[in-house]
Scaffold this active site. Structure first.
Site, PDB file in Angstrom:
ATOM      1  N   ASP A  66       1.071  -1.245  -0.003  1.00 29.09           N
ATOM      2  CA  ASP A  66       0.150  -0.133   0.154  1.00 29.09           C
ATOM      3  C   ASP A  66       0.764   1.175  -0.047  1.00 29.09           C
ATOM      4  O   ASP A  66       1.914   1.385   0.702  1.00 29.09           O
ATOM      5  CB  ASP A  66      -0.797   0.055   1.372  1.00 29.09           C
ATOM      6  CG  ASP A  66      -1.865  -1.171   1.260  1.00 29.09           C
ATOM      7  OD1 ASP A  66      -2.150  -1.396   0.047  1.00 29.09           O
ATOM      8  OD2 ASP A  66      -2.836  -1.235   2.209  1.00 29.09           O
ATOM      9  N   ASP A  72       0.659   7.502   8.415  1.00 27.71           N
ATOM     10  CA  ASP A  72       1.250   6.245   8.645  1.00 27.71           C
ATOM     11  C   ASP A  72       2.483   6.330   9.239  1.00 27.71           C
ATOM     12  O   ASP A  72       3.146   5.759  10.226  1.00 27.71           O
ATOM     13  CB  ASP A  72       1.291   5.245   7.269  1.00 27.71           C
ATOM     14  CG  ASP A  72      -0.081   4.733   6.746  1.00 27.71           C
ATOM     15  OD1 ASP A  72      -0.472   4.808   5.585  1.00 27.71           O
ATOM     16  OD2 ASP A  72      -0.964   4.497   7.783  1.00 27.71           O
ATOM     17  N   GLU A  94       3.768  -2.736  10.463  1.00 28.90           N
ATOM     18  CA  GLU A  94       3.345  -2.814   9.192  1.00 28.90           C
ATOM     19  C   GLU A  94       4.256  -1.911   8.484  1.00 28.90           C
ATOM     20  O   GLU A  94       4.217  -2.040   7.004  1.00 28.90           O
ATOM     21  CB  GLU A  94       1.960  -2.337   9.068  1.00 28.90           C
ATOM     22  CG  GLU A  94       1.348  -2.887   7.551  1.00 28.90           C
ATOM     23  CD  GLU A  94      -0.133  -2.525   7.741  1.00 28.90           C
ATOM     24  OE1 GLU A  94      -0.542  -1.577   8.072  1.00 28.90           O
ATOM     25  OE2 GLU A  94      -0.898  -3.294   6.880  1.00 28.90           O
ATOM     26  N   GLU A  95       4.779  -0.872   8.946  1.00 33.68           N
ATOM     27  CA  GLU A  95       5.551   0.176   8.219  1.00 33.68           C
ATOM     28  C   GLU A  95       6.959  -0.286   8.019  1.00 33.68           C
ATOM     29  O   GLU A  95       7.689   0.703   7.283  1.00 33.68           O
ATOM     30  CB  GLU A  95       5.168   1.566   8.451  1.00 33.68           C
ATOM     31  CG  GLU A  95       3.759   1.993   8.927  1.00 33.68           C
ATOM     32  CD  GLU A  95       2.846   1.857   7.678  1.00 33.68           C
ATOM     33  OE1 GLU A  95       1.666   1.618   7.796  1.00 33.68           O
ATOM     34  OE2 GLU A  95       3.448   2.115   6.557  1.00 33.68           O
ATOM     35  N   ASP A 113       0.412  -2.274  14.311  1.00 32.48           N
ATOM     36  CA  ASP A 113       0.156  -1.620  12.816  1.00 32.48           C
ATOM     37  C   ASP A 113      -0.301  -0.224  13.432  1.00 32.48           C
ATOM     38  O   ASP A 113      -1.307   0.040  14.048  1.00 32.48           O
ATOM     39  CB  ASP A 113      -1.453  -2.115  12.343  1.00 32.48           C
ATOM     40  CG  ASP A 113      -1.878  -1.352  11.132  1.00 32.48           C
ATOM     41  OD1 ASP A 113      -2.788  -1.654  10.475  1.00 32.48           O
ATOM     42  OD2 ASP A 113      -1.074  -0.366  10.782  1.00 32.48           O
ATOM     43  N   LEU A 115      -0.909   2.648  12.242  1.00 35.40           N
ATOM     44  CA  LEU A 115      -2.248   3.396  11.894  1.00 35.40           C
ATOM     45  C   LEU A 115      -3.010   2.423  11.044  1.00 35.40           C
ATOM     46  O   LEU A 115      -2.789   2.431   9.844  1.00 35.40           O
ATOM     47  CB  LEU A 115      -1.970   4.623  11.077  1.00 35.40           C
ATOM     48  CG  LEU A 115      -3.263   5.446  10.972  1.00 35.40           C
ATOM     49  CD1 LEU A 115      -3.393   6.034  12.366  1.00 35.40           C
ATOM     50  CD2 LEU A 115      -3.129   6.599  10.093  1.00 35.40           C
ATOM     51  N   ASP A 116      -4.123   1.837  11.719  1.00 37.60           N
ATOM     52  CA  ASP A 116      -4.954   1.251  10.759  1.00 37.60           C
ATOM     53  C   ASP A 116      -6.161   1.741  10.138  1.00 37.60           C
ATOM     54  O   ASP A 116      -6.695   2.613  11.137  1.00 37.60           O
ATOM     55  CB  ASP A 116      -5.421  -0.053  11.549  1.00 37.60           C
ATOM     56  CG  ASP A 116      -6.166  -1.243  10.909  1.00 37.60           C
ATOM     57  OD1 ASP A 116      -5.642  -1.857   9.849  1.00 37.60           O
ATOM     58  OD2 ASP A 116      -7.628  -1.250  11.060  1.00 37.60           O
ATOM     59  N   GLU A 280      -2.347  -7.570  13.523  1.00 40.86           N
ATOM     60  CA  GLU A 280      -3.931  -7.276  13.202  1.00 40.86           C
ATOM     61  C   GLU A 280      -4.858  -8.310  13.909  1.00 40.86           C
ATOM     62  O   GLU A 280      -5.733  -8.261  14.758  1.00 40.86           O
ATOM     63  CB  GLU A 280      -4.322  -7.053  11.746  1.00 40.86           C
ATOM     64  CG  GLU A 280      -3.741  -5.734  11.248  1.00 40.86           C
ATOM     65  CD  GLU A 280      -3.821  -5.495   9.883  1.00 40.86           C
ATOM     66  OE1 GLU A 280      -3.634  -6.308   8.958  1.00 40.86           O
ATOM     67  OE2 GLU A 280      -4.298  -4.176   9.393  1.00 40.86           O
TER      68      GLU A 280
HETATM   69  P1  AFP Z   1      -6.140   0.324   5.350  1.00 34.15           P
HETATM   70  O1  AFP Z   1      -5.044   0.713   6.660  1.00 34.15           O
HETATM   71  O2  AFP Z   1      -5.211   0.184   4.054  1.00 34.15           O
HETATM   72  O3  AFP Z   1      -6.918   1.377   5.266  1.00 34.15           O
HETATM   73  O4  AFP Z   1      -6.654  -0.774   5.416  1.00 34.15           O
HETATM   74  C1  AFP Z   1      -7.459  -1.092   6.609  1.00 34.15           C
HETATM   75  C2  AFP Z   1      -7.799  -2.619   6.782  1.00 34.15           C
HETATM   76  O5  AFP Z   1      -6.694  -3.260   7.280  1.00 34.15           O
HETATM   77  C3  AFP Z   1      -8.636  -2.763   7.899  1.00 34.15           C
HETATM   78  O6  AFP Z   1      -8.842  -1.929   8.898  1.00 34.15           O
HETATM   79  C4  AFP Z   1     -10.194  -2.967   7.142  1.00 34.15           C
HETATM   80  O7  AFP Z   1     -11.116  -3.839   7.903  1.00 34.15           O
HETATM   81  C5  AFP Z   1      -9.864  -3.607   5.850  1.00 34.15           C
HETATM   82  O8  AFP Z   1      -8.264  -3.265   5.596  1.00 34.15           O
HETATM   83  C6  AFP Z   1     -10.481  -2.915   4.493  1.00 34.15           C
HETATM   84  O9  AFP Z   1     -10.215  -3.604   3.596  1.00 34.15           O
HETATM   85  P2  AFP Z   1     -10.768  -3.341   2.143  1.00 34.15           P
HETATM   86  O10 AFP Z   1     -10.615  -1.880   1.570  1.00 34.15           O
HETATM   87  O11 AFP Z   1     -10.614  -4.374   1.192  1.00 34.15           O
HETATM   88  O12 AFP Z   1     -12.369  -3.439   2.606  1.00 34.15           O
END
Ligand code: AFP
Length: 352
Positions: A66, A72, A94-95, A113, A115-116, A280
């Site tokens: 990503d 992040d 994760e970073e 993680d 910043l999730d 996660e």
């Molecule tokens: P990001 O950190 O890239 O926004 O991803 C968030 C995540 O890891 C988790 O928090 C969500 O449940 C999931 O991805 C969402 O995934 P989709 O975008 O494929 O729905």
């Protein structure tokens, strides 16, 4: 100023917990560091674009492939600095592509993680920091070795959610899950919910339904049955939520039940889903189980899985125990249908 709502402050809870079990002292120090760093994070996030382009993409990418957002990288730096104040031997993030060694004499290994949900930063949707605390292994052959333990070995785990409230959701040792909320009036965390218990059954599921065509048959069959509602084999209407932020869905499920699914699917690179085992799935599974719920990879308990690598992905299903068990039934028998399940209750409720 109205009376502070919290009944017990965070420091007092940690002191009491360590007094009862001194082995948790190191993990309590990690939690103090996380709490302090999360206040800084919360203030930054609450400024949004006033602080700058926090959701702006950088030229770099993380281990997920990503594109990294400004926040992040900032979050990673803030928490790495915080962990230097605690007995942390090494960090996986994760970073960061490789483990980061901090204090070789430290007794703990922390996976995070930072910043999730960062794709939600500019959408003003709740995002979070997820963390897992493991004991270091004696005579480990490498920094990575500390992290290749099953999640059952975690000493503590949880997440911070930066939303309408900034709350620290965690469990230490075998103590029940706790939710402490930041009171900005005095900059301290206070106990908001002690030992939430996830409802055993639910009528709310969380999944990214746009991936329907990519799912395996058992997942499609389960979601089809949920969508059929009261006229279908589950004999009850369901609701759906998908925030795109794991911590937001996990927080909701802790408080009102539900089931979250990010299964593996047929897209390239998604055979094990999208979420990471170490920082996660394991932390969420740890607090969900200590709140009476279950967490699996559709079949096996998440906490029993031995990681194949520090950034290994895993399908993740968690939430209300009876519903997670029901999904396992769909995977066990290709012809399974809830209304023919031997344990299917008369009132259309699953009796597992
Ligand atoms: P990001 O950190 O890239 O926004 O991803 C968030 C995540 O890891 C988790 O928090 C969500 O449940 C999931 O991805 C969402 O995934 P989709 O975008 O494929 O729905």
């Amino acid at each position: 100023m109205p009376q502070l709502a919290g009944t017990e402050d965070f420091a007092a809870y940690l002191d009491q917990t360590v007094e009862l079990d001194a082995r948790l002292d190191g993990a309590a120090q990690v939690l103090r560091a996380i709490a302090a760093a999360s206040i800084e994070m919360s203030e930054l996030i609450s400024l949004g674009r006033l602080y700058g382009q926090l959701g702006a993409s950088r030229a770099s990418t993380n281990t997920d492939g990503d594109v990294q957002k400004e926040l992040d990288v900032l979050a990673n730096d803030i928490f790495v600095s915080a962990f230097r104040q605690a007995p942390v031997a090494a960090i996986v993030s994760e970073e960061l592509s490789e483990p980061l060694v901090l204090d070789p004499a430290g007794s703990l290994a922390v996976a995070m993680d930072p910043l999730d949900g960062s794709s939600n930063i500019d959408a003003n949707v709740s995002i979070g920091t997820i963390f897992s605390i493991l004991p270091v292994l004696a005579n480990a052959s490498s920094a990575e070795a500390h992290f290749l333990q099953p999640g059952r070995m975690q000493i503590g785990a949880g997440f911070v959610i930066y939303g309408p409230q900034t709350s620290l959701v965690f469990a230490l040792g075998s103590n029940q899950t706790q939710i402490f909320t930041l009171d900005r009036r005095d900059g301290r965390f206070y106990q908001a919910v002690s030992a939430p218990i996830i409802a055993r059954e639910c009528a709310e599921y969380a999944i990214n339904a746009s991936n329907y065509r990519h799912w395996d048959a058992p997942v499609r069959a389960f979601i089809d049955d949920c969508v059929q509602g009261a006229e279908g084999p589950l004999k009850r209407n369901h609701n759906m939520r998908w925030t795109g932020s794991l911590v937001a869905d996990a927080y909701r499920i802790l408080l009102r039940g539900g089931i979250f699914l990010y299964p593996g699917d047929h897209r390239a690179g998604y055979q094990d889903g999208r979420l990471r085992l170490l920082y996660e799935a394991n932390p969420v599974a740890f607090i969900v189980e200590l709140a009476g719920g279950l967490a699996t990879d559709c079949v096996r308990p998440i906490l029993d899985i031995v990681p194949s690598g520090i950034h290994a992905r895993v399908p993740l299903v968690f939430g209300s125990a009876a519903t997670v068990e029901l999904l396992t039934c769909y995977h066990g028998d290709p012809q399974f249908s809830a209304d023919r399940a031997p344990l299917f209750g008369k009132r259309g409720l699953i009796r597992l």
